[in-house]
Design a protein around this motif. Structure first.
Motif, PDB file in Angstrom:
ATOM      1  N   TYR A   1     -11.013   4.969  -9.419  1.00  0.00           N
ATOM      2  CA  TYR A   1      -9.762   5.691  -9.221  1.00  0.00           C
ATOM      3  C   TYR A   1      -9.645   6.916 -10.129  1.00  0.00           C
ATOM      4  O   TYR A   1      -8.966   7.889  -9.782  1.00  0.00           O
TER       5      TYR A   1
ATOM      6  N   SER B   1      -9.841   7.405  -2.016  1.00  0.00           N
ATOM      7  CA  SER B   1      -9.738   6.031  -2.477  1.00  0.00           C
ATOM      8  C   SER B   1     -11.101   5.613  -2.994  1.00  0.00           C
ATOM      9  O   SER B   1     -12.044   6.398  -2.974  1.00  0.00           O
TER      10      SER B   1
ATOM     11  N   GLN C   1       0.853  -1.185   0.000  1.00  0.00           N
ATOM     12  CA  GLN C   1       0.000   0.000   0.000  1.00  0.00           C
ATOM     13  C   GLN C   1       0.889   1.234   0.000  1.00  0.00           C
ATOM     14  O   GLN C   1       1.893   1.308   0.696  1.00  0.00           O
TER      15      GLN C   1
ATOM     16  N   SER D   1     -12.757   0.789   0.178  1.00  0.00           N
ATOM     17  CA  SER D   1     -11.338   0.438   0.160  1.00  0.00           C
ATOM     18  C   SER D   1     -10.808   0.146   1.559  1.00  0.00           C
ATOM     19  O   SER D   1     -10.988   0.937   2.486  1.00  0.00           O
TER      20      SER D   1
ATOM     21  N   SER E   1      -7.633  -0.057   2.058  1.00  0.00           N
ATOM     22  CA  SER E   1      -6.416   0.754   2.124  1.00  0.00           C
ATOM     23  C   SER E   1      -6.684   2.082   2.810  1.00  0.00           C
ATOM     24  O   SER E   1      -5.932   2.514   3.695  1.00  0.00           O
TER      25      SER E   1
ATOM     26  N   THR F   1      -3.851   3.164  -2.516  1.00  0.00           N
ATOM     27  CA  THR F   1      -4.173   1.766  -2.806  1.00  0.00           C
ATOM     28  C   THR F   1      -2.836   1.055  -3.004  1.00  0.00           C
ATOM     29  O   THR F   1      -1.778   1.585  -2.628  1.00  0.00           O
TER      30      THR F   1
END
Length: 282
Positions: A182, A156, A132, A160, A162, A199
């Motif tokens: 994205y 994000s 990440q 997500s 992340s 990400t």
């Protein structure tokens, strides 16, 4: 008499042709199951269709990206030429179902190996180790670590893990914004409506390497998680797993793996990890 013989021969030929056609229909059906019936006519492989640098389907129907290159190499080692590969879209939430239902033979789609997934499918590999990371504007020097995102606008995609990782563990005061894709995050980042996108670094590098984005963005270079990408396959198919692992090892040994990394991620100045050791099935 000669006329009679010719007519009989023609009739026999017609019967044989019909028989061959019937057999051909059965063969076509077998080949459409991803090669599960043992035929070498076609193999169906699941990839992403919307990730530049990894798995991308262009408007003209062509496929490109690191995962595509890996899938093509592995398929060749299994006995399939590029024109015998059918790529099927494998969105993240459907990858296990595609494998279990026999819709695909393999999934090569930024598919991180973890215990939860291994309860449903087997993996070959890993063939790539991602982390990440953060993507910021090239001229932004204010973000060098995750904690710098406090009071900043972080983007994000919806749902997500992340982004939640940063929000809950590293920068609780970050202003988290989630978009459907994205591309919306990149637009906001370019227009300075957002400060960072997060990400896997491989995905970020793919976007940054696109022709239209060259020079606009950079990766911060953080390693906030380990994401070992594996090739998903049906649980219990140890023979296929062994063959795919052998193909991945050969791809690294003959230099094809490194060439694929440089071709797909090089323009983003992305420093990929060396090819990881094979751990699945060994």
């Amino acid at each position: 008499m000669k006329v009679f013989k010719a007519g009989a021969a023609a009739a026999v030929a017609a019967v044989l042709a019909l028989t061959a056609t019937a057999c051909g229909g059965s063969s076509d059906k077998a080949s459409s199951d991803g090669g599960a019936s043992g035929g070498k006519d076609k193999i169906v492989i699941g990839i992403k269709f919307d990730q530049p640098g990894l798995g991308l389907k262009s408007p003209d129907g062509k496929f490109s990206g690191f995962d595509v290159d890996v899938a093509t190499y592995v398929a060749k080692e299994l006995g399939y030429q590029p024109d015998q590969i059918e790529f099927k879209q494998a969105i993240s939430s459907e990858r296990e179902n595609l494998i279990a239902n026999g819709d695909v033979k393999l999934v090569v789609a930024t598919y991180t190996i973890n215990d939860k997934r291994k309860a449903k499918v087997d993996f070959a590999g890993p063939y790539f180790l991602a982390h990440q990371d953060l993507l910021v504007r090239t001229d932004d020097t204010s973000i060098t670590k995750a904690e710098d995102l406090n009071k900043k606008k972080l983007c994000s995609v919806t749902g997500s893990t992340s982004a939640q990782n940063i929000k809950t563990k590293l920068a609780p005061e970050a202003d988290l914004q989630q978009n459907p894709g994205y591309s919306e995050c990149l637009t906001g980042l370019e227009n300075k409506a957002l400060d960072a996108l997060t990400t896997d670094d491989s995905i970020l590098a793919g976007y940054a390497a696109q022709e239209k984005n060259k020079g606009k963005f950079k990766l911060v270079g953080l390693k906030l998680s380990d994401e070992p990408y594996g090739i998903g396959l049906k649980k219990g198919d140890t023979e296929l797993q062994t063959k795919v692992n052998a193909a991945l090892k050969k791809m690294v040994a003959d230099g094809s793996w490194q060439k694929a990394v440089e071709k797909n991620f090089g323009p983003a100045n992305y420093k990929a990890e060396p090819a990881p050791q094979i751990t699945e099935g060994s």
